[in-house]
Design a protein around this motif. Sequence first.
Motif, short mmCIF file in Angstrom:
data_model
loop_
_atom_site.label_atom_id
_atom_site.label_comp_id
_atom_site.label_asym_id
_atom_site.label_seq_id
_atom_site.Cartn_x
_atom_site.Cartn_y
_atom_site.Cartn_z
N ILE A 18 0.84 -1.19 0.00
CA ILE A 18 0.00 0.00 0.00
C ILE A 18 0.87 1.25 0.00
O ILE A 18 0.65 2.17 -0.79
CB ILE A 18 -0.96 -0.02 1.21
CG1 ILE A 18 -1.98 -1.15 1.02
CG2 ILE A 18 -1.66 1.33 1.36
CD1 ILE A 18 -2.78 -1.47 2.26
N PHE A 19 1.89 1.29 0.86
CA PHE A 19 2.77 2.45 0.91
C PHE A 19 3.55 2.62 -0.38
O PHE A 19 3.80 3.74 -0.81
CB PHE A 19 3.69 2.39 2.12
CG PHE A 19 2.98 2.65 3.41
CD1 PHE A 19 2.26 3.82 3.62
CD2 PHE A 19 2.99 1.70 4.42
CE1 PHE A 19 1.59 4.06 4.81
CE2 PHE A 19 2.32 1.93 5.62
CZ PHE A 19 1.61 3.11 5.81
N ASN A 21 2.51 1.86 -3.36
CA ASN A 21 1.57 2.46 -4.30
C ASN A 21 1.42 3.95 -4.04
O ASN A 21 1.52 4.77 -4.94
CB ASN A 21 0.19 1.81 -4.19
CG ASN A 21 0.10 0.51 -4.94
OD1 ASN A 21 0.62 0.37 -6.03
ND2 ASN A 21 -0.58 -0.45 -4.36
N ILE A 22 1.17 4.32 -2.81
CA ILE A 22 0.94 5.72 -2.46
C ILE A 22 2.20 6.55 -2.70
O ILE A 22 2.12 7.66 -3.24
CB ILE A 22 0.47 5.84 -1.00
CG1 ILE A 22 -0.92 5.20 -0.86
CG2 ILE A 22 0.44 7.30 -0.55
CD1 ILE A 22 -1.38 5.02 0.56
N ASN A 23 3.35 6.03 -2.34
CA ASN A 23 4.59 6.77 -2.51
C ASN A 23 5.01 6.92 -3.97
O ASN A 23 5.90 7.71 -4.27
CB ASN A 23 5.70 6.14 -1.69
CG ASN A 23 5.50 6.37 -0.21
OD1 ASN A 23 4.90 7.37 0.20
ND2 ASN A 23 5.99 5.46 0.60
N LEU A 40 -2.19 9.46 -9.64
CA LEU A 40 -3.23 9.24 -8.63
C LEU A 40 -4.30 8.29 -9.16
O LEU A 40 -4.67 7.32 -8.50
CB LEU A 40 -3.87 10.57 -8.21
CG LEU A 40 -5.06 10.45 -7.26
CD1 LEU A 40 -4.58 10.00 -5.88
CD2 LEU A 40 -5.80 11.77 -7.18
N LEU A 44 -5.09 4.63 -7.55
CA LEU A 44 -6.41 4.37 -6.97
C LEU A 44 -7.13 3.27 -7.75
O LEU A 44 -7.82 2.44 -7.17
CB LEU A 44 -7.24 5.64 -6.92
CG LEU A 44 -6.74 6.74 -5.98
CD1 LEU A 44 -7.65 7.96 -6.05
CD2 LEU A 44 -6.59 6.25 -4.56
N MET A 82 -10.78 6.32 1.69
CA MET A 82 -9.39 6.00 1.31
C MET A 82 -8.85 7.01 0.31
O MET A 82 -7.71 7.47 0.44
CB MET A 82 -9.31 4.58 0.72
CG MET A 82 -9.65 3.48 1.70
SD MET A 82 -8.46 3.33 3.03
CE MET A 82 -7.04 2.75 2.14
N SER A 83 -9.66 7.38 -0.67
CA SER A 83 -9.21 8.36 -1.68
C SER A 83 -8.90 9.70 -1.04
O SER A 83 -7.89 10.33 -1.34
CB SER A 83 -10.28 8.53 -2.76
OG SER A 83 -10.43 7.34 -3.49
N ILE A 86 -5.60 9.47 0.95
CA ILE A 86 -4.43 9.44 0.06
C ILE A 86 -4.21 10.80 -0.57
O ILE A 86 -3.08 11.30 -0.63
CB ILE A 86 -4.61 8.34 -1.00
CG1 ILE A 86 -4.51 6.96 -0.33
CG2 ILE A 86 -3.56 8.48 -2.12
CD1 ILE A 86 -4.92 5.81 -1.21
N HIS A 89 -2.70 13.15 1.84
CA HIS A 89 -1.32 12.77 2.12
C HIS A 89 -0.35 13.33 1.07
O HIS A 89 0.78 13.67 1.40
CB HIS A 89 -1.20 11.25 2.19
CG HIS A 89 0.19 10.75 2.36
ND1 HIS A 89 0.89 10.87 3.54
CD2 HIS A 89 1.02 10.13 1.48
CE1 HIS A 89 2.09 10.35 3.38
NE2 HIS A 89 2.19 9.89 2.14
N ILE A 90 -0.79 13.41 -0.18
CA ILE A 90 0.11 13.81 -1.27
C ILE A 90 -0.14 15.23 -1.76
O ILE A 90 0.34 15.61 -2.83
CB ILE A 90 0.05 12.81 -2.44
CG1 ILE A 90 -1.37 12.68 -2.96
CG2 ILE A 90 0.63 11.47 -2.04
CD1 ILE A 90 -1.50 11.82 -4.19
#
Length: 117
Positions: A18-19, A21-23, A40, A44, A82-83, A86, A89-90
């Motif tokens: 998960i991290f 993907n997000i990073n 993004l 997602l 969740m969206s 995320i 966060h970014i």
Amino acid sequence: MKLVFVLYSANSSSAATIFANINSIPMLNGTNFKEWKRHLLIVLGCMDIDLALREEQPAPITAKSTLDIKRDFERWDRSNCMSLMIMKHIIPEAFRGTESEKITQAKVSFMKLRNVF
């Protein structure tokens, strides 16, 4: 920037996946909206949590709601939560502003950012 995508599935999920993907999503900096948006949406979508960006919020659950309606609402709600997490966060706080705390739908937040950039 090298982009690495790790596919996510409910059966083999892990915090590291998960991290990763997000990073892989670049931090929005005011000049990279198109790149940020593309990354993004891919992340997602791969994580299967882009429903809230693609569909409007379903009607709230009532006592008369069927199991299918409840399932659809819960799926949309999870995608939305969740969206939003995320995206927040970014996006640097300077771009979010104080109004972002009042926004409860990922699609609305995304559209406001699109209009700014």
